[in-house]
Motif scaffolding. Structure first.
Motif, PDB file in Angstrom:
ATOM      1  N   SER A 194      -0.394   1.639  -9.380  1.00 40.57           N
ATOM      2  CA  SER A 194       0.311   2.591  -8.526  1.00 40.57           C
ATOM      3  C   SER A 194       0.916   3.721  -9.357  1.00 40.57           C
ATOM      4  O   SER A 194       0.890   4.895  -8.962  1.00 40.57           O
ATOM      5  CB  SER A 194       1.405   1.874  -7.732  1.00 40.57           C
ATOM      6  OG  SER A 194       2.077   2.757  -6.874  1.00 40.57           O
ATOM      7  N   GLN A 195       1.454   3.350 -10.522  1.00 42.56           N
ATOM      8  CA  GLN A 195       2.011   4.371 -11.418  1.00 42.56           C
ATOM      9  C   GLN A 195       0.924   5.315 -11.924  1.00 42.56           C
ATOM     10  O   GLN A 195       1.135   6.528 -12.031  1.00 42.56           O
ATOM     11  CB  GLN A 195       2.696   3.686 -12.601  1.00 42.56           C
ATOM     12  CG  GLN A 195       3.268   4.644 -13.625  1.00 42.56           C
ATOM     13  CD  GLN A 195       3.877   3.905 -14.804  1.00 42.56           C
ATOM     14  OE1 GLN A 195       4.149   2.713 -14.743  1.00 42.56           O
ATOM     15  NE2 GLN A 195       4.086   4.621 -15.905  1.00 42.56           N
TER      16      GLN A 195
ATOM     17  N   VAL B 217      -5.032   6.884   2.020  1.00 37.74           N
ATOM     18  CA  VAL B 217      -4.345   5.595   2.060  1.00 37.74           C
ATOM     19  C   VAL B 217      -4.907   4.661   0.998  1.00 37.74           C
ATOM     20  O   VAL B 217      -6.104   4.678   0.697  1.00 37.74           O
ATOM     21  CB  VAL B 217      -4.470   4.950   3.465  1.00 37.74           C
ATOM     22  CG1 VAL B 217      -5.926   4.697   3.821  1.00 37.74           C
ATOM     23  CG2 VAL B 217      -3.669   3.654   3.537  1.00 37.74           C
ATOM     24  N   TRP B 218      -3.999   3.870   0.426  1.00 38.24           N
ATOM     25  CA  TRP B 218      -4.387   2.798  -0.492  1.00 38.24           C
ATOM     26  C   TRP B 218      -3.765   1.506   0.021  1.00 38.24           C
ATOM     27  O   TRP B 218      -2.560   1.426   0.245  1.00 38.24           O
ATOM     28  CB  TRP B 218      -3.903   3.082  -1.908  1.00 38.24           C
ATOM     29  CG  TRP B 218      -3.953   1.869  -2.807  1.00 38.24           C
ATOM     30  CD1 TRP B 218      -5.039   1.100  -3.073  1.00 38.24           C
ATOM     31  CD2 TRP B 218      -2.861   1.292  -3.523  1.00 38.24           C
ATOM     32  NE1 TRP B 218      -4.699   0.069  -3.924  1.00 38.24           N
ATOM     33  CE2 TRP B 218      -3.368   0.161  -4.224  1.00 38.24           C
ATOM     34  CE3 TRP B 218      -1.514   1.595  -3.661  1.00 38.24           C
ATOM     35  CZ2 TRP B 218      -2.563  -0.649  -5.042  1.00 38.24           C
ATOM     36  CZ3 TRP B 218      -0.709   0.798  -4.463  1.00 38.24           C
ATOM     37  CH2 TRP B 218      -1.235  -0.305  -5.142  1.00 38.24           C
TER      38      TRP B 218
ATOM     39  N   GLY C 223       0.810  -1.206   0.000  1.00 38.70           N
ATOM     40  CA  GLY C 223       0.000   0.000   0.000  1.00 38.70           C
ATOM     41  C   GLY C 223       0.842   1.253   0.000  1.00 38.70           C
ATOM     42  O   GLY C 223       2.081   1.203   0.004  1.00 38.70           O
ATOM     43  N   ARG C 224       0.143   2.364  -0.007  1.00 38.22           N
ATOM     44  CA  ARG C 224       0.809   3.671   0.002  1.00 38.22           C
ATOM     45  C   ARG C 224       0.004   4.630   0.880  1.00 38.22           C
ATOM     46  O   ARG C 224      -1.215   4.458   1.045  1.00 38.22           O
ATOM     47  CB  ARG C 224       0.928   4.234  -1.414  1.00 38.22           C
ATOM     48  CG  ARG C 224       1.756   3.383  -2.348  1.00 38.22           C
ATOM     49  CD  ARG C 224       1.807   3.974  -3.749  1.00 38.22           C
ATOM     50  NE  ARG C 224       2.451   5.291  -3.745  1.00 38.22           N
ATOM     51  CZ  ARG C 224       2.577   6.042  -4.842  1.00 38.22           C
ATOM     52  NH1 ARG C 224       2.095   5.616  -5.994  1.00 38.22           N
ATOM     53  NH2 ARG C 224       3.191   7.223  -4.772  1.00 38.22           N
ATOM     54  N   ILE C 225       0.695   5.633   1.383  1.00 42.00           N
ATOM     55  CA  ILE C 225       0.063   6.642   2.233  1.00 42.00           C
ATOM     56  C   ILE C 225       0.466   8.025   1.729  1.00 42.00           C
ATOM     57  O   ILE C 225       1.638   8.256   1.397  1.00 42.00           O
ATOM     58  CB  ILE C 225       0.486   6.482   3.712  1.00 42.00           C
ATOM     59  CG1 ILE C 225       0.069   5.102   4.245  1.00 42.00           C
ATOM     60  CG2 ILE C 225      -0.130   7.578   4.574  1.00 42.00           C
ATOM     61  CD1 ILE C 225       0.578   4.840   5.650  1.00 42.00           C
ATOM     62  N   TRP C 226      -0.522   8.906   1.664  1.00 45.31           N
ATOM     63  CA  TRP C 226      -0.261  10.319   1.387  1.00 45.31           C
ATOM     64  C   TRP C 226      -0.777  11.126   2.574  1.00 45.31           C
ATOM     65  O   TRP C 226      -1.901  10.945   3.027  1.00 45.31           O
ATOM     66  CB  TRP C 226      -0.979  10.781   0.124  1.00 45.31           C
ATOM     67  CG  TRP C 226      -0.505  10.114  -1.130  1.00 45.31           C
ATOM     68  CD1 TRP C 226       0.495  10.512  -1.960  1.00 45.31           C
ATOM     69  CD2 TRP C 226      -1.050   8.922  -1.711  1.00 45.31           C
ATOM     70  NE1 TRP C 226       0.610   9.641  -3.034  1.00 45.31           N
ATOM     71  CE2 TRP C 226      -0.320   8.661  -2.902  1.00 45.31           C
ATOM     72  CE3 TRP C 226      -2.075   8.040  -1.359  1.00 45.31           C
ATOM     73  CZ2 TRP C 226      -0.583   7.574  -3.730  1.00 45.31           C
ATOM     74  CZ3 TRP C 226      -2.343   6.947  -2.164  1.00 45.31           C
ATOM     75  CH2 TRP C 226      -1.597   6.724  -3.337  1.00 45.31           C
TER      76      TRP C 226
ATOM     77  N   LEU D  19      -7.394   2.967 -10.890  1.00 41.45           N
ATOM     78  CA  LEU D  19      -7.623   1.521 -10.922  1.00 41.45           C
ATOM     79  C   LEU D  19      -8.513   1.131 -12.102  1.00 41.45           C
ATOM     80  O   LEU D  19      -8.180   0.229 -12.887  1.00 41.45           O
ATOM     81  CB  LEU D  19      -8.262   1.080  -9.607  1.00 41.45           C
ATOM     82  CG  LEU D  19      -8.745  -0.372  -9.539  1.00 41.45           C
ATOM     83  CD1 LEU D  19      -7.581  -1.343  -9.680  1.00 41.45           C
ATOM     84  CD2 LEU D  19      -9.511  -0.631  -8.244  1.00 41.45           C
ATOM     85  N   LEU D  20      -9.662   1.816 -12.230  1.00 43.70           N
ATOM     86  CA  LEU D  20     -10.595   1.468 -13.300  1.00 43.70           C
ATOM     87  C   LEU D  20     -10.008   1.758 -14.682  1.00 43.70           C
ATOM     88  O   LEU D  20     -10.298   1.035 -15.649  1.00 43.70           O
ATOM     89  CB  LEU D  20     -11.900   2.239 -13.120  1.00 43.70           C
ATOM     90  CG  LEU D  20     -12.723   1.884 -11.886  1.00 43.70           C
ATOM     91  CD1 LEU D  20     -13.976   2.754 -11.824  1.00 43.70           C
ATOM     92  CD2 LEU D  20     -13.108   0.408 -11.896  1.00 43.70           C
ATOM     93  N   ASP D  21      -9.172   2.780 -14.781  1.00 45.23           N
ATOM     94  CA  ASP D  21      -8.565   3.117 -16.063  1.00 45.23           C
ATOM     95  C   ASP D  21      -7.653   1.987 -16.540  1.00 45.23           C
ATOM     96  O   ASP D  21      -7.661   1.618 -17.719  1.00 45.23           O
ATOM     97  CB  ASP D  21      -7.778   4.421 -15.932  1.00 45.23           C
ATOM     98  CG  ASP D  21      -7.449   5.025 -17.280  1.00 45.23           C
ATOM     99  OD1 ASP D  21      -8.255   4.877 -18.221  1.00 45.23           O
ATOM    100  OD2 ASP D  21      -6.375   5.641 -17.417  1.00 45.23           O
TER     101      ASP D  21
END
Length: 335
Positions: free
Chosen positions: A135-136, A34-35, A6-9, A155-157
């Motif tokens: 993520s990119q 957060v993801w 995951g990642r956090i901003w 994600l959907l893209d």
């Protein structure tokens, strides 16, 4: 085995220190986004996380249950959806499927996105879904600036782009079948089996692509959180347009492969009729010398028996009649 990443901003800036145990704390912070991505989840761990975050238990069951359909459900404080990422592989034989599916479920929360992925379903050695590309895409869209809506769009893209690539691959495969149908040397062996396999792949793809319209439309018209930027509206509109195009393309391919299937059967009947026509023509030509030699093979006296003129006359009659029949049949394209 369960894999978590995951990642956090925080305050619009990416920060390190993501852990699965800290998801609920990150989601509670006002300035945090957060993801969390959970691959091949353990059912009990996911159930405990759902209870901790106040997620509907039936949505958790849908995220891990086999053969779940593409759908979206809107709850009071979050949105849940299930989609399928697809890609294609080169088949090892005429009956092996080419479509690889990977189910992705997502819990869209006000301050975060939790994705749940299951292992890919398809031929042996199938390539799993590339989560690094997602993520990119977050970074390209500025997920930390536009809130959860940017994460969902990223994600959907990626998923819809995969649908387009799969449709393109199947379109190319169907075109090769069409070219093979009318090849001068005739189609290769197993064309009917390959066509049937293509129909099965398209049925699977259609079940994945068509419900995406409902998923994207629902998310497009629902504000995912208070920080979702209006700048994302054109992006979601473009995404919905891509979904419509993929759906229409899939429907047209379904008609094309059905046409190939039926045309192949018609051509087989036409080739069989041509073969029967040629065989009948040659049988008629061969019947002439058979009839004449059979006549002169009678055990009775007849004009020209035991004479050279009789042999010459019978041989000349055979040659003349055979040539006449051959020319006549050739003009009618029977030979």
């Amino acid at each position: 085995m369960t894999e978590v990443r995951g990642r956090i901003w925080r305050s619009g800036k990416p920060v390190d220190g993501f852990t699965f145990e800290a998801i609920s704390d990150c989601l509670a912070a006002e300035d945090t986004l957060v993801w969390a991505d959970i691959y091949n989840p353990d059912h009990d761990d996911l159930r405990r996380l759902a209870i901790e975050l106040g997620l509907n238990i039936w949505a958790v069951e849908d995220a891990t249950a086999p053969m779940e359909r593409t759908k979206v459900s809107v709850y009071h404080s979050y949105t849940f959806f299930t989609v399928y990422a697809v890609n294609t592989v080169t088949p090892t034989d005429d009956s092996t499927a080419t479509l690889v599916k990977c189910r992705i479920s997502a819990f869209v929360l006000p301050r975060g996105l939790i994705t749940v992925r299951l292992p890919a379903v398809g031929p042996d050695g199938a390539t799993p879904f590339d989560i690094d590309l997602v993520s990119q895409r977050f970074d390209e869209l500025g997920g930390q600036e536009h809130g959860t809506g940017a994460l969902v769009h990223g994600l959907l893209d990626v998923v819809v782009d995969g649908h387009f690539e799969a449709v393109q691959d199947l379109d190319d495969a169907i075109e090769s079948l069409e070219d093979e149908l009318f090849d001068n040397d005739g189609p290769r062996r197993g064309l009917q089996r390959r066509t049937y396999r293509m129909r099965k792949d398209l049925v699977q793809l259609r079940r994945v692509v068509l419900p995406m319209r409902e998923v994207v439309s629902t998310i497009q018209h629902r504000r995912l959180d208070s920080r979702t930027s209006p700048e994302l509206d054109p992006l979601y509109a473009d995404l919905y347009d891509h979904v419509l195009r993929a759906s229409e393309w899939t429907e047209s391919l379904r008609d094309m492969v059905t046409s190939v299937f039926e045309t192949n059967l018609s051509l087989q009947d036409a080739r069989l009729n041509t073969v029967m026509k040629k065989l009948t023509g040659w049988a008629a030509i061969i019947a002439v010398p058979t009839a004449i030699t059979g006549f002169y093979g009678q055990n009775v006296n007849y004009p020209g028996i035991n004479t050279t003129i009789g042999f010459v006359a019978s041989s000349t009659l055979i040659v003349v009649l055979v040539i006449l029949l051959y020319v006549s049949f050739k003009r009618r394209d029977w030979l």
